[in-house]
Design a protein around this motif. Structure first.
Motif, mmCIF file in Angstrom:
data_model
loop_
_atom_site.group_PDB
_atom_site.id
_atom_site.type_symbol
_atom_site.label_atom_id
_atom_site.label_comp_id
_atom_site.label_asym_id
_atom_site.label_seq_id
_atom_site.Cartn_x
_atom_site.Cartn_y
_atom_site.Cartn_z
ATOM 1 N N UNK A 1 -7.057 -18.832 -25.762
ATOM 2 C CA UNK A 1 -7.172 -18.542 -24.928
ATOM 3 C C UNK A 1 -7.314 -17.088 -23.543
ATOM 4 N N UNK A 2 -5.650 -16.512 -23.836
ATOM 5 C CA UNK A 2 -6.242 -15.592 -23.087
ATOM 6 C C UNK A 2 -7.285 -14.988 -23.514
ATOM 7 N N UNK A 3 -7.605 -13.805 -24.898
ATOM 8 C CA UNK A 3 -8.113 -13.183 -25.151
ATOM 9 C C UNK A 3 -9.501 -13.420 -24.532
ATOM 10 N N UNK A 4 -9.723 -14.885 -24.986
ATOM 11 C CA UNK A 4 -11.025 -15.075 -25.158
ATOM 12 C C UNK A 4 -11.581 -14.842 -23.367
ATOM 13 N N UNK A 5 -10.584 -15.404 -22.127
ATOM 14 C CA UNK A 5 -10.647 -14.892 -20.623
ATOM 15 C C UNK A 5 -10.786 -13.897 -20.468
ATOM 16 N N UNK A 6 -10.497 -12.669 -21.415
ATOM 17 C CA UNK A 6 -10.636 -11.592 -20.518
ATOM 18 C C UNK A 6 -11.841 -10.885 -21.069
ATOM 19 N N UNK A 7 -11.983 -11.395 -22.447
ATOM 20 C CA UNK A 7 -13.596 -10.189 -23.430
ATOM 21 C C UNK A 7 -14.754 -11.384 -22.353
#
Length: 681
Positions: A140-146
């Motif tokens: 979730x953190x990663x996709x939010x950052x992307x």
């Protein structure tokens, strides 16, 4: 719904911290420190890519991931908090939670591997962690950052700034953007090979600077190219059969709507009804400030909404409505031919980007790609300006399929190219894309810029292109005969130096300049100063008058006398390429093909900041692997003290890329260091 989303988030967190056998991953560092990563599965390789990139630039990877957690403010202060607020305003995390179930199981495994690699590195190197409790990171953190990164690349930061009234519009053609990509069909080369130039102009360092890597698995992945910090796969590069380059396209990707508000409450009119404006409190933590700052973020049917003294405006874009961008790149990485590559493009996970493509099978291709909305084509709606936001007539929610976007396959002219100019000028006249066939509301570019015009000047004079000529075109430093800047400088070239003795020397230097941005050029130095003064002062398309020209000529002279105690300095004296203990003269100007954008320093010199960065030149023989040359602007590592912090600078300045290989045995035989992360734990 809220309980479901929270449960999903917990499940993802558990997945991200699962056990991982990193002994299946091999990292081979070549003589310049570039990582070549091998594994049984794509997920093994993603783990190794995360680990190797963290070894070289963990700080910038964290900057990217922290936006996904809303914690960048804790790392860098007020500017980070602004990014945290923008990510919350655009609801990037909501998008990540709601859409991640659209990812394929195969790519989910890739993300598991990548995030596990980042978390393991953070766990092993706590002294490098910027913010306590930032790890472990989750999908979730990663996709939010992307999602947030794609919003920024799409221009959301500028639009939000404009709406809030604290951003100065950037003058087209006088900005730090710019990339080059060209592909030449075998029918137009002397060797019968396709040629491809990958030459995206980016900041030379930081969270959107290119990082070179080679990734190979037993599941069909084998590609060398470049990615940004936080990239779980290659963004632009070449595999055994094909390759592609990206440039930024400038069509209308974002719409701003003005809402009609009820003055007595936070309701807005939509389809004849008054709907409540959604509101959330965003908690912002800022480095150096002990208290949490709370700020409201609003949302309407159109998307992120901002209240200002001039009214209430909503911002709608496609970058925060999907999470498939990195999966699309992964599928492009694995494509074996044009059919598979086009199928990957049909995912339309990338909200933007031109693509210039070539392969070993006699195919070249250009696409002005993106996730483009199908807008109401009522001539009464001006989509290039603020749009009334009060009915479903202006609320788009469908997108043009891939075959409805501007594209060009194997033109008879034998080449395709893009330098951030019009998609309808992608090859020779007579063989271009017909603009009348495409949606007028998309706002596609219609102009040349200096780089596109100069490239056409060169290639139109050649019946066939040999590889040396191809390389020379890539490294060309000359402005075209007919300048394409929006600020028309014709007056500068027509003035008589005899009319003003104070500026005569500077004016003669400019007028006699051959328009080549070499380090030993006095004219290029004077033009760099001229360019800087014009771009900082002028806005809009217009013609400069004599008074303005003389004012700038005097400023050029004064700058040289103040900082160099003489006039007639060279470009190399004025513009420098510096990192660590190395400081060199550097070529290039904004909007020449071999572009360089620099920033004035306290000593009056200009430090190179953006432009020529990662360069990859490719030939596709009919048999055997592609022949690949590459170079980066500094080195493979962004950590001071590393032997690869600045060891590519001399080769880069001399335009001497080195040959790299996709062959595993060649890489292992010549590697300077071979290891796996498990052995470092």
């Amino acid at each position: 719904m809220k309980i479901l989303l929270v449960s999903l988030g917990l499940l993802i967190s558990m997945t991200a911290i699962a056990q991982w056998d990193s002994s299946k991953t091999t990292i081979a560092r070549d003589s310049l420190g570039v990582p070549h990563i091998f594994g049984k599965t794509d997920a093994d390789v993603a783990y190794g890519l995360a680990w190797a990139h963290a070894e070289d630039d963990f700080k910038d990877i964290q900057y990217v991931l922290l936006t996904g957690k809303g914690m960048l403010g804790k790392a860098i202060g007020k500017d980070g908090a602004k990014a945290d607020y923008a990510a919350a305003l655009l609801r990037c995390r909501d998008n990540a939670i709601e859409k991640q179930n659209t990812l394929s199981p195969g790519f989910r495994k890739v993300l598991d591997g990548y995030i596990k690699g980042i978390n393991d590195y953070a766990n092993m190197h706590p002294e490098e962690v910027l913010v306590k409790k930032a790890f472990p990171a989750t999908i979730t953190d990663y996709l939010s950052a992307v999602s947030f990164s794609l919003c920024i690349i799409s221009g959301a930061d500028k639009v939000i700034g404009n709406v809030m009234g604290n951003n100065v519009p950037v003058l087209p053609g006088f900005n730090s953007g710019g990339s080059n990509a060209y592909a030449i069909h075998p029918s137009k080369t002397t060797t019968g090979e396709a040629f491809l130039a990958i030459n995206s102009h980016q900041p030379l360092e930081g969270p959107v600077a290119w990082y070179e890597a080679h990734i190979q698995s037993d599941e069909g992945l084998n590609i060398i190219g470049a990615l940004f910090p936080g990239g779980a796969t290659v963004f632009a590069g070449v595999n055994e059969n094909l390759g592609w380059a990206h440039t930024v396209n400038m069509m209308d990707k974002i719409d701003v709507f003005q809402l009609k508000m009820n003055k007595e409450n936070d309701h807005y009119e939509f389809d004849g009804q008054w709907l409540p404006l959604e509101s959330r409190k965003v908690k912002l933590k800022v480095k150096g400030i002990p208290v949490t700052i709370k700020k409201s973020a609003y949302w309407s049917k159109y998307g992120a909404t901002v209240k200002t003294k001039n009214g209430t405006f909503a911002i709608r874009l496609t970058a925060n409505q999907d999470v498939k961008a990195v999966e699309q790149w992964w599928m492009m990485n694995k494509a074996k031919n044009f059919t598979e590559f086009y199928q990957a493009l049909s995912m339309q996970g990338l909200p933007m980007m031109n693509i210039v493509y070539a392969d070993r099978y006699d195919t070249v291709f250009y696409l002005s790609g993106g996730k483009m909305p199908i807008r109401n084509n009522d001539p009464g709606i001006n989509w290039s300006s603020t749009v009334p936001g009060k009915s479903s007539a202006t609320l788009w929610d469908r997108f043009h399929p891939l075959n409805e976007l501007p594209q060009l396959l194997n033109p008879v002219s034998g080449y395709v190219y893009n330098t951030n100019h019009s998609p309808f000028l992608a090859t020779a006249p007579g063989f271009n894309i017909d603009p009348s066939k495409y949606d007028k509301t998309s706002g596609y570019e219609t102009y040349h810029n200096n780089r596109s015009y100069r490239f056409y000047e060169m290639i139109s004079s050649k019946d066939k292109v040999d590889y040396a000529s191809f390389v020379n075109m890539k490294y060309d430093k000359k402005l075209p005969d007919m300048l394409q800047y929006p600020i028309h400088t014709d007056t500068l070239w027509l003035l008589n130096p005899a009319n003003d003795s104070a500026t005569a020397e500077v004016l003669e230097t400019l007028q006699k300049w051959d328009r080549v941005a070499d380090v030993d050029s006095k004219g290029a130095a004077a033009f760099l100063l001229f360019y800087q003064y014009v771009s900082n002062k002028s806005r809009g398309t217009r013609i400069m008058n004599k008074k303005e020209i003389y004012e700038i000529l005097n400023r050029i002279k004064a700058h040289q006398l103040k900082y160099f105690s003489r006039t007639g300095i060279t470009l190399g004296e004025l513009q420098r390429h510096s990192r660590g203990n190395k400081d060199f003269p550097v070529w290039g100007l904004p909007d020449v093909l071999m572009a360089m954008h620099s920033k004035e320093q306290p000593d009056g010199r200009f430090r190179a900041m953006a432009g020529e960065s990662f360069i990859q030149l490719v030939r596709f023989p009919k048999n055997g692997l592609p022949i690949i040359e590459s170079i980066n602007c500094y080195g493979a590592s962004s950590k001071p003290g590393s032997p690869h912090y600045n060891d590519q600078m001399e080769r880069y300045l001399q335009q001497k890329p080195r040959e790299v290989s996709l062959d595993k045995q060649t890489v292992l035989r010549t590697a300077e260091r071979i290891y796996n992360p498990e052995g470092l734990k």
